[in-house]
Design a protein around this motif. Structure first.
Motif, mmCIF file in Angstrom:
data_model
loop_
_atom_site.group_PDB
_atom_site.id
_atom_site.type_symbol
_atom_site.label_atom_id
_atom_site.label_comp_id
_atom_site.label_asym_id
_atom_site.label_seq_id
_atom_site.Cartn_x
_atom_site.Cartn_y
_atom_site.Cartn_z
ATOM 1 N N ILE A 60 29.116 24.778 63.746
ATOM 2 C CA ILE A 60 29.715 25.513 64.862
ATOM 3 C C ILE A 60 28.985 25.214 66.164
ATOM 4 N N LYS A 61 27.663 25.255 66.123
ATOM 5 C CA LYS A 61 26.887 25.024 67.344
ATOM 6 C C LYS A 61 27.019 23.588 67.832
ATOM 7 N N LEU A 62 26.999 22.626 66.892
ATOM 8 C CA LEU A 62 27.122 21.226 67.295
ATOM 9 C C LEU A 62 28.500 20.940 67.867
ATOM 10 N N ILE A 63 29.548 21.446 67.210
ATOM 11 C CA ILE A 63 30.908 21.210 67.705
ATOM 12 C C ILE A 63 31.117 21.899 69.050
ATOM 13 N N PHE A 64 30.648 23.139 69.172
ATOM 14 C CA PHE A 64 30.823 23.868 70.432
ATOM 15 C C PHE A 64 30.084 23.177 71.574
ATOM 16 N N SER A 65 28.844 22.787 71.324
ATOM 17 C CA SER A 65 28.076 22.120 72.389
ATOM 18 C C SER A 65 28.688 20.766 72.745
ATOM 19 N N SER A 66 29.148 20.016 71.730
ATOM 20 C CA SER A 66 29.764 18.714 71.998
ATOM 21 C C SER A 66 31.076 18.891 72.755
ATOM 22 N N LEU A 67 31.875 19.900 72.341
ATOM 23 C CA LEU A 67 33.135 20.172 73.024
ATOM 24 C C LEU A 67 32.895 20.549 74.485
ATOM 25 N N THR A 68 31.895 21.390 74.712
ATOM 26 C CA THR A 68 31.569 21.785 76.083
ATOM 27 C C THR A 68 31.139 20.574 76.908
ATOM 28 N N LEU A 69 30.302 19.736 76.311
ATOM 29 C CA LEU A 69 29.836 18.547 77.023
ATOM 30 C C LEU A 69 30.986 17.595 77.332
ATOM 31 N N ILE A 70 31.903 17.401 76.367
ATOM 32 C CA ILE A 70 33.037 16.496 76.581
ATOM 33 C C ILE A 70 33.945 17.025 77.692
ATOM 34 N N ILE A 71 34.219 18.333 77.657
ATOM 35 C CA ILE A 71 35.104 18.926 78.676
ATOM 36 C C ILE A 71 34.479 18.811 80.063
ATOM 37 N N ILE A 72 33.186 19.133 80.155
ATOM 38 C CA ILE A 72 32.520 19.057 81.456
ATOM 39 C C ILE A 72 32.502 17.608 81.966
ATOM 40 N N LEU B 58 35.999 12.907 66.239
ATOM 41 C CA LEU B 58 34.844 12.109 65.808
ATOM 42 C C LEU B 58 33.592 12.973 65.719
ATOM 43 N N VAL B 59 33.430 13.899 66.677
ATOM 44 C CA VAL B 59 32.264 14.798 66.646
ATOM 45 C C VAL B 59 32.305 15.675 65.405
ATOM 46 N N ILE B 60 33.501 16.185 65.065
ATOM 47 C CA ILE B 60 33.618 17.029 63.863
ATOM 48 C C ILE B 60 33.266 16.238 62.612
ATOM 49 N N ILE B 61 33.806 15.023 62.509
ATOM 50 C CA ILE B 61 33.495 14.179 61.343
ATOM 51 C C ILE B 61 32.004 13.868 61.294
ATOM 52 N N TYR B 62 31.433 13.554 62.444
ATOM 53 C CA TYR B 62 29.998 13.246 62.495
ATOM 54 C C TYR B 62 29.166 14.473 62.141
ATOM 55 N N ALA B 63 29.579 15.644 62.639
ATOM 56 C CA ALA B 63 28.825 16.870 62.365
ATOM 57 C C ALA B 63 28.840 17.199 60.881
ATOM 58 N N ILE B 64 30.008 17.029 60.248
ATOM 59 C CA ILE B 64 30.100 17.305 58.805
ATOM 60 C C ILE B 64 29.229 16.329 58.020
ATOM 61 N N ALA B 65 29.286 15.052 58.388
ATOM 62 C CA ALA B 65 28.463 14.052 57.691
ATOM 63 C C ALA B 65 26.977 14.311 57.913
ATOM 64 N N LEU B 66 26.619 14.664 59.159
ATOM 65 C CA LEU B 66 25.209 14.910 59.460
ATOM 66 C C LEU B 66 24.697 16.147 58.739
ATOM 67 N N SER B 67 25.491 17.214 58.740
ATOM 68 C CA SER B 67 25.060 18.438 58.050
ATOM 69 C C SER B 67 24.925 18.199 56.553
ATOM 70 N N LYS B 68 25.833 17.390 55.999
ATOM 71 C CA LYS B 68 25.739 17.065 54.575
ATOM 72 C C LYS B 68 24.481 16.272 54.282
ATOM 73 N N MET B 69 24.139 15.360 55.192
ATOM 74 C CA MET B 69 22.929 14.561 55.013
ATOM 75 C C MET B 69 21.683 15.443 55.111
ATOM 76 N N LEU B 70 21.713 16.431 56.017
ATOM 77 C CA LEU B 70 20.541 17.281 56.210
ATOM 78 C C LEU B 70 20.292 18.210 55.030
ATOM 79 N N ILE B 71 21.375 18.675 54.403
ATOM 80 C CA ILE B 71 21.185 19.605 53.283
ATOM 81 C C ILE B 71 21.077 18.878 51.950
ATOM 82 N N ALA B 72 21.205 17.548 51.968
ATOM 83 C CA ALA B 72 21.097 16.792 50.709
ATOM 84 C C ALA B 72 19.754 17.024 50.014
ATOM 85 N N PRO B 73 18.602 17.000 50.751
ATOM 86 C CA PRO B 73 17.325 17.283 50.064
ATOM 87 C C PRO B 73 17.284 18.675 49.458
#
Length: 433
Positions: free
Chosen positions: A13-25, A144-159
């Motif tokens: 949520i935070k990554l998508i919201f911040s990315s969305l805000t940055l893209i819009i601005i 793309l940000v949503i796909i990247y965020a899901i992949a990144l979060s999955k990678m982070l919780i893998a350990p």
């Protein structure tokens, strides 16, 4: 898939919201910059036309194509009632066409002004097209940000999932440490903590197995003695004295069994004491109290107990019953193994870790190859069950302290039993003046 309390959900949520805000601005600033640049260029064209006309020059420069510009340009002279020296630019719309109009001073004496109007409909269409392109690009970027965020979060919780799966598959028969080389650097502290916990569980399981086996063995031996003694007694008729002696032997063996059972019960009580609420206590004052109690016992056996406590006070938050069990075992063993007319020392000192408590005796020493903290391990020629140090070690682990026993290194026979209290949950009392 995601829980409201999930770290992964919050991260997404935070990554998508911040990315969305940055893209819009960023896209808004980009569009406004493009729009302003184009409008500034059109306004500059109108101003240049007006300057050329006012100076009686050609409206268009020699290197400028006048075809399209000429047909989209409308030039006229108007008179205004109220004169002003500035120029004015405004935008109007008519019949689905957009016009940019410039009012420019021509002859202030007769209040005449140039009115130059340019059709900027194509420019407006171009800006709308750019706006649509930016919108489409924003949608694609968000996806793309949503796909990247899901992949990144999955990678982070893998350990974490690796930890969970590994721990879930463990039991008392299959306990292995986590391979630190396969962990990301950020998860190494967690892996080290889990390995430490796994090691403690391994030791606990090992000691529990040894405890059960040792208990069965220790109880089986006196039961066999009682049975054999009774069988021998019943073979033939005996005198009352012989029956009394047999009963005494049986009672002595029963007493030994009671000692074993009492120690096993103490293990259960100790596990309950680990759940007691820690309290704040002055460890030095507690040491002095225990020393005074055991000093009388030592003198009764012809031995001397000396004390040396530093600092004057040391406050710690702990379960006092566990500390008492450790000190009591140290002092009992020291008195038991120290010969008559010899000395025992109970001392404390402050070091870089916290408070070091030591009990020094003049006994027979220990065999370094034997794990004295394992259940039913005995040392020396004195009687005992062999559970005292096992209980002391368990109490020290519960306190987060370290316990050890070593031979003396000052040329005198004997051992040094030490307890290292951590100072993270303790403090030193200032010396009273």
């Amino acid at each position: 898939m995601f829980s409201s309390r999930s770290i992964r959900t919050n991260f997404l949520i935070k990554l998508i919201f911040s990315s969305l805000t940055l893209i819009i601005i960023f896209s808004s600033l980009l569009y406004f910059y493009i729009e302003k640049s184009i409008y500034d260029e059109k306004k500059e064209e109108l101003v240049q036309y007006a300057k050329n006309i006012s100076a009686y020059k050609s409206v268009f420069q020699a290197d400028e194509s006048m075809g399209e510009s000429f047909f989209s340009l409308n030039v006229g002279i108007i008179n205004l009632k109220n004169s002003h020296t500035g120029m004015d630019i405004y935008e109007t719309s008519k019949n689905n066409h957009t016009f940019l109009t410039l009012i420019y001073p021509f002859n202030l004496d007769d209040k005449s002004y140039l009115k130059i109007t340019k059709d900027i409909t194509q420019t407006k269409h171009l800006l709308k097209k750019i706006q649509r392109y930016i919108f489409v690009i924003n949608i694609a970027s968000i996806l793309l940000v949503i796909i990247y965020a899901i992949a990144l979060s999955k990678m982070l919780i893998a350990p974490i999932q690796t930890f969970s799966n590994k721990l879930a598959n463990m039991n008392e028969h299959l306990i292995t440490e986590i391979d630190m080389n396969k962990l990301p650097k950020e998860f190494e502290p967690l892996g080290a903590t889990l390995n430490h916990l796994i090691l403690r569980i391994e030791n606990f399981v090992k000691y529990q197995k040894e405890l059960f086996i040792g208990t069965a063995h220790e109880l089986k031996t006196p039961l066999a003695v009682i049975k054999l003694k009774n069988q021998v007694t019943l073979i033939k008729k005996r005198s009352p004295e012989e029956y009394i002696e047999a009963i005494k032997t049986t009672n002595k063996t029963v007493d030994e069994m009671n000692i074993i059972i009492t120690n096993i019960l103490n293990i259960g009580r100790q596990e309950g004491a680990q759940l007691d609420r820690p309290i704040e206590v002055d460890v030095i004052a507690f040491l002095k109290q225990k020393a005074n109690d055991f000093k009388l016992l030592a003198e009764n056996e012809g031995k001397q107990l000396h004390m040396d406590f530093k600092p004057d006070g040391f406050m710690a938050t702990l379960q006092i019953s566990l500390l008492n069990q450790i000190l009591q075992n140290f002092l009992q063993n020291a008195i038991k193994f120290t010969p008559k007319d010899k000395s025992i020392i109970l001392r404390s000192s402050q070091d870089d870790v916290g408070l070091l408590i030591e009990v020094v005796d003049e006994g027979c020493g220990i065999d370094d190859s034997i794990d004295l903290f394992a259940p039913f391990k005995r040392q020396g020629n004195k009687s005992g069950v062999g559970l005292g140090l096992f209980l002391a070690k368990s109490a020290a682990d519960a306190l987060g302290a370290k316990i050890s026993i070593r031979n003396r290194e000052d040329g005198i026979d004997g051992t040094v039993a030490s307890l290292q209290l951590n100072s993270k949950l303790s403090c030193i009392i200032p010396k009273k003046r």
